[in-house]
Write an enzyme that holds these catalytic residues in place. Structure first.
Site, PDB file in Angstrom:
ATOM      1  N   MET A  38       0.853  -1.192   0.000  1.00 48.25           N
ATOM      2  CA  MET A  38       0.000   0.000   0.000  1.00 48.25           C
ATOM      3  C   MET A  38       0.882   1.234   0.000  1.00 48.25           C
ATOM      4  O   MET A  38       1.849   1.304   0.752  1.00 48.25           O
ATOM      5  CB  MET A  38      -0.876  -0.006   1.256  1.00 48.25           C
ATOM      6  N   ASN A  39       0.559   2.223  -0.861  1.00 50.13           N
ATOM      7  CA  ASN A  39       1.156   3.541  -0.647  1.00 50.13           C
ATOM      8  C   ASN A  39       0.062   4.587  -0.462  1.00 50.13           C
ATOM      9  O   ASN A  39      -0.770   4.394   0.442  1.00 50.13           O
ATOM     10  CB  ASN A  39       2.265   3.885  -1.649  1.00 50.13           C
ATOM     11  N   ASP A  40       0.009   5.651  -1.233  1.00 47.68           N
ATOM     12  CA  ASP A  40      -0.834   6.820  -0.905  1.00 47.68           C
ATOM     13  C   ASP A  40      -2.284   6.506  -0.527  1.00 47.68           C
ATOM     14  O   ASP A  40      -2.937   5.698  -1.196  1.00 47.68           O
ATOM     15  CB  ASP A  40      -0.967   7.744  -2.114  1.00 47.68           C
ATOM     16  N   PHE A 100      -3.423   5.491 -10.679  1.00 51.02           N
ATOM     17  CA  PHE A 100      -2.666   6.297  -9.719  1.00 51.02           C
ATOM     18  C   PHE A 100      -3.589   7.132  -8.821  1.00 51.02           C
ATOM     19  O   PHE A 100      -4.813   7.065  -8.923  1.00 51.02           O
ATOM     20  CB  PHE A 100      -1.664   7.188 -10.474  1.00 51.02           C
TER      21      PHE A 100
HETATM   22  C1  FRU Z   1       3.031   9.499  -4.556  1.00 55.60           C
HETATM   23  C2  FRU Z   1       2.834   8.888  -5.927  1.00 55.60           C
HETATM   24  C3  FRU Z   1       1.790   9.669  -6.721  1.00 55.60           C
HETATM   25  C4  FRU Z   1       1.268   8.636  -7.681  1.00 55.60           C
HETATM   26  C5  FRU Z   1       1.298   7.382  -6.838  1.00 55.60           C
HETATM   27  C6  FRU Z   1       1.612   6.121  -7.586  1.00 55.60           C
HETATM   28  O1  FRU Z   1       3.554   8.619  -3.628  1.00 55.60           O
HETATM   29  O2  FRU Z   1       4.060   8.803  -6.621  1.00 55.60           O
HETATM   30  O3  FRU Z   1       2.290  10.830  -7.338  1.00 55.60           O
HETATM   31  O4  FRU Z   1      -0.007   8.939  -8.141  1.00 55.60           O
HETATM   32  O5  FRU Z   1       2.275   7.579  -5.834  1.00 55.60           O
HETATM   33  O6  FRU Z   1       1.422   4.993  -6.795  1.00 55.60           O
END
Ligand code: FRU
Length: 471
Positions: A38-40, A100
């Site tokens: 998981m990221n953002d 994204f």
């Molecule tokens: C920020 C980012 C966003 C992008 C997403 C991709 O962490 O790089 O700019 O939309 O993560 O996972």
């Protein structure tokens, strides 16, 4: 639709057969994915009385970002989360290598999700293009991508333009996008629309003069306590003194905004939102109580934290209410924290073991004296200290690049709220004017002790996140 259902079934099968999420670093009350990367945070919103949180998600592996999907969860109180089926798959030509980041707009019982579709072209220049897209939902569970996507097309000259944040103001819709001028100066661009679907570029909301990085990610723009705040995650700021030591930053500029000229006039410098090692890519929402709540990825790119080998990567911060106090943005853990079950323990002398590796520690000490708090396990020691002579707070998690420090002086007594949760520490100083969010990876028991006189109140927190399946 049927295709997506098949995929969900397949993914669940993959998750169950993998079934390899271990408990040692898995948070008890911070949000984390059921399995995978998981990221953002994305699309953070309140819809039909429920809090919705989406997130950048690789359901197949915790080792890398993979091709981003939108994971999804709901909650009534920001702490007890239900994992929902994956909301969006990378199944269209315009988002084939990543659904994204983006945001949600709620109108007439419909959820509008605005997001960036990423398409990679390996070996070419540029090697990817970003386009902006829309998906809608009326039930908050199934999402339909708009048939005429993309709503803002990409271009070869601006490959990096992403992470739309959308809001409505007096009948017009606005969108802020993160971007870069010539891959050299980060910038936030403003667009508007009358119908939520066709968008026109209006102005540059803010741009780096060279000192604020080459790319802005995840911009957000909102009004709080009478001021406008541009919150964003710039990449490429050089470290300077105690500042900007993480790979990428997240911070804000406070100012005034004129909707008739679309000009944002800063009244503050760029200020880092947090001073710990691990906070990035914020997302805010205005909730039904009129509170502006921020949540962030409680991690940082390219860290290779050991949780990846436990079947998950990435947790979210505690949701925090944002306010402006004395010209600064302050962050206060949402009051719903009190709904998390916990046992209150008072006045500790010497060591205290956090039985579930999770707790809230309240420190009250003399604001004119040095003070230290240690959070310790077999393999790691985190020291949080206040240096009264120099008015500085330091969090030292040990190891390579362990120290983070910033200026802070208590007004009156030293007041800290510290949240420990299996593999994370969040420190809120004073009224929340300074925070530190850092991950740590303790093996075995976690205990705390104090260096210096202080009144310590500990609440041992009991699990709210579903327990991950064991190996
Ligand atoms: C920020 C980012 C966003 C992008 C997403 C991709 O962490 O790089 O700019 O939309 O993560 O996972």
């Amino acid at each position: 639709m049927v295709g997506n259902l098949l995929k969900v079934t397949l993914l669940l099968f993959v998750a169950i057969t993998n079934g390899k999420v271990r408990d040692r670093y898995y948070p008890r009350y911070h949000f984390a994915p059921p399995y995978g990367w998981m990221n953002d945070p994305n699309g953070f919103c309140v819809f039909n009385d429920e809090i919705h949180l989406f997130y950048q998600y690789n359901p197949f592996s915790s080792n890398d970002t993979g091709i981003a999907h939108w994971g999804h969860a709901t909650s009534k109180d920001y702490f007890h989360w239900t994992h929902e089926p994956i909301a969006m798959f990378p199944d269209q030509w315009y988002d084939a290598t990543g659904v994204f980041s983006g945001s949600a707009l709620i109108e007439n019982n419909t959820m509008y999700l605005y997001y960036t579709g990423n398409v990679n072209y390996p070996g070419e220049t540029p090697d990817h293009i970003n386009r902006q897209n829309l998906a809608t939902s009326t039930d908050g569970v199934t999402f339909t991508k708009y048939k005429n996507n993309p709503i803002i097309n990409g271009s070869l000259t601006t490959p990096n333009i992403r992470d739309p944040k959308v809001w409505e103001h007096e009948g017009t819709y606005y969108m802020v996008l993160g971007s870069s001028l010539n891959e050299t100066y980060g910038r936030a661009l403003l667009y508007s629309s009358n119908d939520k679907v066709s968008w026109n570029y209006i102005s540059v909301l803010a741009q780096s003069n060279g000192t604020l990085g080459y790319m802005y990610e995840c911009p957000d723009f909102f009004k709080v306590d009478g001021k406008y705040v541009l919150l964003f995650s710039p990449q490429g700021i050089e470290a300077s003194g105690d500042k900007y030591h993480n790979l990428y930053q997240t911070g804000y500029i406070i100012g005034d905004f004129d909707y008739s000229t679309y000009t944002f006039t800063p009244t503050s410098e760029f200020v880092e939102l947090d001073h710990g090692h691990d906070l990035y890519a914020t997302q805010t929402t205005l909730d039904k109580h009129g509170r502006r709540i921020v949540i962030a990825w409680f991690d940082m790119w390219y860290q290779n934290y050991p949780e990846a080998s436990d079947g998950f990567t990435g947790i979210m911060t505690i949701p925090r209410e944002l306010k402006i106090l004395n010209g600064k943005l302050v962050q206060i853990p949402v009051t719903e924290m009190s709904r998390i079950k916990g046992k209150q323990v008072w006045a500790i002398n010497g060591y205290y073991t956090l039985r579930y590796k999770a707790g809230e520690i309240n420190v009250l000490a003399n604001g004119c004296k040095d003070f230290k708090l240690y959070i310790v396990s077999d393999n790691v020691q985190v020291t949080i200290s206040y240096d009264a002579a120099n008015g500085k707070v330091t969090l030292d998690r040990g190891g390579n690049d362990g120290i983070r420090r910033t200026d802070w002086r208590p007004s009156g007594q030293l007041k800290w709220r510290i949240f420990v949760d299996a593999s994370s520490i969040e420190l809120f100083c004073g009224e929340g004017e300074v925070t530190f969010s850092s991950r740590f990876f303790p093996k075995g028991k976690v205990f705390i002790y104090q260096g210096g006189a202080a009144k310590l109140k500990v609440r041992e927190i009991v699990r709210t996140m579903p327990k991950p399946s064991k190996k």
